[in-house]
Design a protein around this motif. Structure first.
Motif, mmCIF file in Angstrom:
data_model
loop_
_atom_site.group_PDB
_atom_site.id
_atom_site.type_symbol
_atom_site.label_atom_id
_atom_site.label_comp_id
_atom_site.label_asym_id
_atom_site.label_seq_id
_atom_site.Cartn_x
_atom_site.Cartn_y
_atom_site.Cartn_z
ATOM 1 N N ARG A 1 48.396 -29.841 31.044
ATOM 2 C CA ARG A 1 48.563 -30.313 32.420
ATOM 3 C C ARG A 1 47.573 -31.459 32.609
ATOM 4 N N CYS A 2 48.009 -32.575 33.202
ATOM 5 C CA CYS A 2 47.100 -33.707 33.388
ATOM 6 C C CYS A 2 47.543 -34.546 34.582
ATOM 7 N N ASP A 3 46.743 -35.558 34.874
ATOM 8 C CA ASP A 3 47.129 -36.483 35.947
ATOM 9 C C ASP A 3 48.175 -37.481 35.444
ATOM 10 N N VAL A 4 47.888 -38.055 34.287
ATOM 11 C CA VAL A 4 48.792 -39.076 33.732
ATOM 12 C C VAL A 4 49.068 -38.765 32.268
ATOM 13 N N ALA B 1 40.859 -40.462 35.770
ATOM 14 C CA ALA B 1 42.081 -39.652 35.671
ATOM 15 C C ALA B 1 42.029 -38.783 34.414
ATOM 16 N N LYS B 2 42.639 -37.621 34.524
ATOM 17 C CA LYS B 2 42.781 -36.772 33.348
ATOM 18 C C LYS B 2 44.030 -37.263 32.607
ATOM 19 N N VAL B 3 43.796 -37.831 31.424
ATOM 20 C CA VAL B 3 44.863 -38.522 30.697
ATOM 21 C C VAL B 3 45.189 -37.792 29.402
ATOM 22 N N VAL B 4 46.464 -37.649 29.123
ATOM 23 C CA VAL B 4 46.917 -37.158 27.821
ATOM 24 C C VAL B 4 47.749 -38.261 27.173
ATOM 25 N N ILE B 5 47.360 -38.656 25.957
ATOM 26 C CA ILE B 5 48.105 -39.674 25.205
ATOM 27 C C ILE B 5 48.924 -38.962 24.131
ATOM 28 N N LEU B 6 50.208 -39.223 24.106
ATOM 29 C CA LEU B 6 51.072 -38.618 23.092
ATOM 30 C C LEU B 6 51.537 -39.698 22.121
ATOM 31 N N GLU B 7 51.344 -39.477 20.844
ATOM 32 C CA GLU B 7 51.737 -40.457 19.827
ATOM 33 C C GLU B 7 52.639 -39.776 18.803
ATOM 34 N N GLU B 8 53.794 -40.404 18.572
ATOM 35 C CA GLU B 8 54.753 -39.821 17.628
ATOM 36 C C GLU B 8 54.229 -39.849 16.193
#
Lengths: 185, 513
Positions: free
Chosen positions: B15-18, B39-46
């Motif tokens: 769960r995150c902000d962005v 901001a609480k950020v989650v970066i998703l990389e394939e």
């Protein structure tokens, strides 16, 4: 990389010879007269022995021994290197390649060039057949030739034999294989 | 925090902000700004998380590791090889490190003709911030290798405009393997700048995370779903499920895969423009052989250019072509020689004597992206007649340039091999075809499939990347450019992502998100 050869395209290339294609896989594998390559490596991961032989034959046409430098495709085992490179490849790419190689192998019959598959043709005929593909009226056949050439180049020019021949001194950090070997020691 | 998706054994729910989908130029730049803003950020990389330790400088090993589809991605007709990175840092890891801003005339074209409301000074300031983050500087004269010196010398003899690139390298060793990832971290890619900065400010990075759909609920984007995958393979197998809930979903998957993700999520735009208006900015390689040993594969491969023929047309933006130095390894070079058998070997035997350049042609939107019924990416691109003509013109100009620099023979990457040895031979290029039988063009700058603008009937997102008609969804990559940025796209993408992220941060502060 490899042109998509869907079932319809494949059959278009194989008009009148569908049965041959279906049963062709059961025919004994002829030794490619063009290639200097020996038997298929026992540990092929992706290609069948026939597909390997077809690719080896093509590779020797694309990168023959002699000329500006001695080393050729068969000296470094291009078809086997391609097989290794295909591990992990998208299954659709592999399917396209298998179909492309099948078309290449049976092309002499399908295209009315000769009554034998590529790997059973005498060297001159095999060379002439493969050269003729670059001017085929079928676009996907021309593109198949170009794509297979690129694949063979990738394998051949990744080897130290080729690097030596062209004056390339290679990477300056250890490769994965060398690193593993070093660690093993 | 870094979560290595390929090692995860249980489903992952965050769960995150962005949530930022993609870690290349756009995703990394946006994540850095947002994380810095709290901001609480989650970066998703394939792709996988690979560092300089993994960059082994071997094309055979690096292409599958760092490039989408092991660098074999092509347009449906096979004319254009569309190169994109697929790893943490995205294409910034495998690009030529050239840093250029969107030409002001192009930005004005977007403002005037596409209702783009980006203040020019704001965009310049965002570009400056991007350059500062990457440590951008002009390539020094003593860093030019022989090939790039020849390019400048030829241009000088012809009286053509020329210059050196700006780049984001520091303490470059000149090993020449920029396209295989920098083994020495001299290239200041997003992998070693923006992503670590975002992580230092509390962002979470998840590698090997393949996002399959944007979740929409109650008329707004509320997160993404997908899978964590195995490490290896072009389409690595799924291991466990991934779900990220977020107030804001920011897509930065690039001009090919952002529209595909929207389509897979059944998110439509009133403009009908998702996946359309693709520009590829195609490039034709040209090789030249010199009597002296060039060793073009060492040194900074792309450090000089000639923009004598690049002109601005107020109706369509940048037109003409640029000539840029380039070099690749033996594999890449071998693929460019339009010959076979011993003829091909004859050319490769001169590899160490070979220089090369790219004719870069700014194009008009002329393509689209979509997935077929099997999920395979379909990139359709129709080479426009004027682009084809400019490619021919560019090949002739590049040949003239190299001849002026003393080349023995010049060959554009065309089949059959077309050798240019003197001015009279240039006419041989007048009528050459530019089609899949004759050549393979390169594209490192796909753009424009989710174009921006304030008019929701014509554009997918607004001038800050906010999706028209769906709350909570933003886009920050090259897909938003209305037409070709007409230059190398890393800095333009980062500048736009910077502005988009600041808008998101402001909206969060004002509690309007």
């Amino acid at each position: 990389m490899i042109p998509e050869i869907d079932r319809r395209t494949f059959l278009r290339g194989a008009t009148g010879a569908g049965a041959l294609l279906v049963f062709g896989g059961a025919l004994p594998l002829g030794a490619c007269a063009l290639t200097q390559a020996s038997d298929p490596p026992p540990d092929l991961a992706v290609l069948s022995p026939r597909a390997w032989a077809t690719l080896a034959c093509f590779a020797d046409h694309a990168i023959p021994r002699g000329g500006a430098f001695e080393a050729g495709a068969s000296d470094v085992g291009v078809a086997g290197l391609v097989d290794g490179w295909l591990v992990g490849a998208d299954s659709r790419l592999v399917t396209d390649l298998r179909r492309g190689l099948a078309l290449l192998e049976w092309g002499p019959l399908l295209l009315g060039f000769a009554a034998r598959p590529l790997t059973a043709l005498p060297p001159e005929s095999a060379g002439a057949y493969l050269a003729s593909l670059t001017t085929s009226r079928l676009g996907f056949v021309r593109q198949l030739h170009a794509a297979l050439s690129e694949l063979c180049m990738l394998a051949f020019y990744s080897t130290r034999s080729a690097w030596r021949a062209i004056g390339y001194d290679g990477p300056i950090v250890l490769g994965l294989a060398e690193s593993v070997e070093l660690e093993r020691r | 925090m870094i979560i290595y998706g390929s090692e995860r054994v249980e489903d992952l729910s965050l769960r995150c902000d962005v949530v930022v989908v993609g870690s290349g130029a756009g995703g990394a730049a946006a994540a850095r700004v947002l994380a810095a803003a709290g901001a609480k950020v989650v970066i998703l990389e394939e792709g996988g998380y690979h560092t300089s330790f993994d960059f082994k400088q071997r094309e055979r090993e690096m292409l599958p590791m760092l490039y989408r589809d092991r660098a074999t991605q092509r347009t449906r007709d096979r004319l254009v090889n569309v190169l994109q990175g697929r790893c943490v840092g995205g294409s910034t890891v495998v690009n030529m490190a050239d840093c250029a801003r969107v030409p002001r005339a192009v930005l004005e074209h977007w403002q005037r003709d596409f209702a783009v409301e980006i203040d020019t000074a704001d965009f310049e300031a965002a570009s400056e911030r991007a350059e500062a983050a990457l440590g951008v500087a002009e390539i020094a004269a003593d860093q030019l290798n022989a090939n790039n010196r020849k390019l400048l010398a030829g241009a000088e003899r012809l009286g053509w405009r020329r210059s050196r690139f700006h780049h984001n390298r520091t303490e470059c060793t000149g090993c020449g393997f920029c396209l295989m990832g920098c083994a020495f971290d001299a290239k200041r890619s997003a992998l070693v700048t923006l992503v670590p900065a975002a992580l230092a400010d509390g962002a979470t990075l998840v590698s090997n995370a393949r996002v399959e759909r944007v979740v929409v609920r109650g008329g707004r984007a509320v997160g993404v779903q997908g899978v964590l995958t195995e490490e290896h393979g072009d389409r690595p197998a799924a291991r466990v499920r991934l779900e990220v809930a977020a107030d804001v979903v920011l897509l930065a998957c690039g001009a090919v895969h952002t529209p595909l993700l929207l389509q897979a999520s059944e998110i439509a735009s009133a403009s009908g423009q998702i996946g359309r208006n693709l520009s590829l900015q195609p490039q034709l390689p040209v090789l030249a052989v010199f009597s002296e040993r060039m060793v073009s594969f060492r040194g900074i491969p792309q450090s000089a250019y000639c923009d004598e023929h690049l002109v601005f047309d107020p109706r369509v933006g940048m037109t003409g072509f640029a000539i840029e130095g380039i070099a690749g390894g033996p594999v890449q070079t071998a693929g460019l020689v339009g010959a076979s058998g011993r003829d091909h070997k004859r050319w490769m035997a001169r590899f160490a004597h070979t220089g090369s350049c790219l004719v870069l042609v700014p194009d008009q939107p002329a393509g689209s992206v979509a997935a077929d019924e099997t999920g395979r990416t379909r990139i359709d691109y129709a080479l426009q007649p004027d682009v084809e003509q400019r490619i021919r013109d560019g090949a002739r100009a590049a040949a003239r340039l190299y001849l002026a620099a003393g080349a023995e023979v010049v060959v554009p990457a065309l089949r059959p091999l077309t050798e240019i040895r003197n001015e009279a031979d240039l006419a041989r290029l007048d009528d050459v075809a530019v089609n899949p039988d004759a050549t393979t063009l390169l594209s490192a700058h796909p753009q424009g499939t989710c174009r921006m603008g304030e008019d929701a009937r014509r554009a997918v997102v607004d001038s800050r990347g906010r999706f028209h008609g769906l709350e909570g969804l933003w886009i920050a990559d090259a897909s938003v450019f209305p037409t070709s940025a007409s230059t190398h796209t890393m800095i333009p993408i980062m500048a736009f992502a910077d502005l988009a992220a600041r808008s998101i941060a402001q909206a969060r502060a004002a509690r309007t998100i």
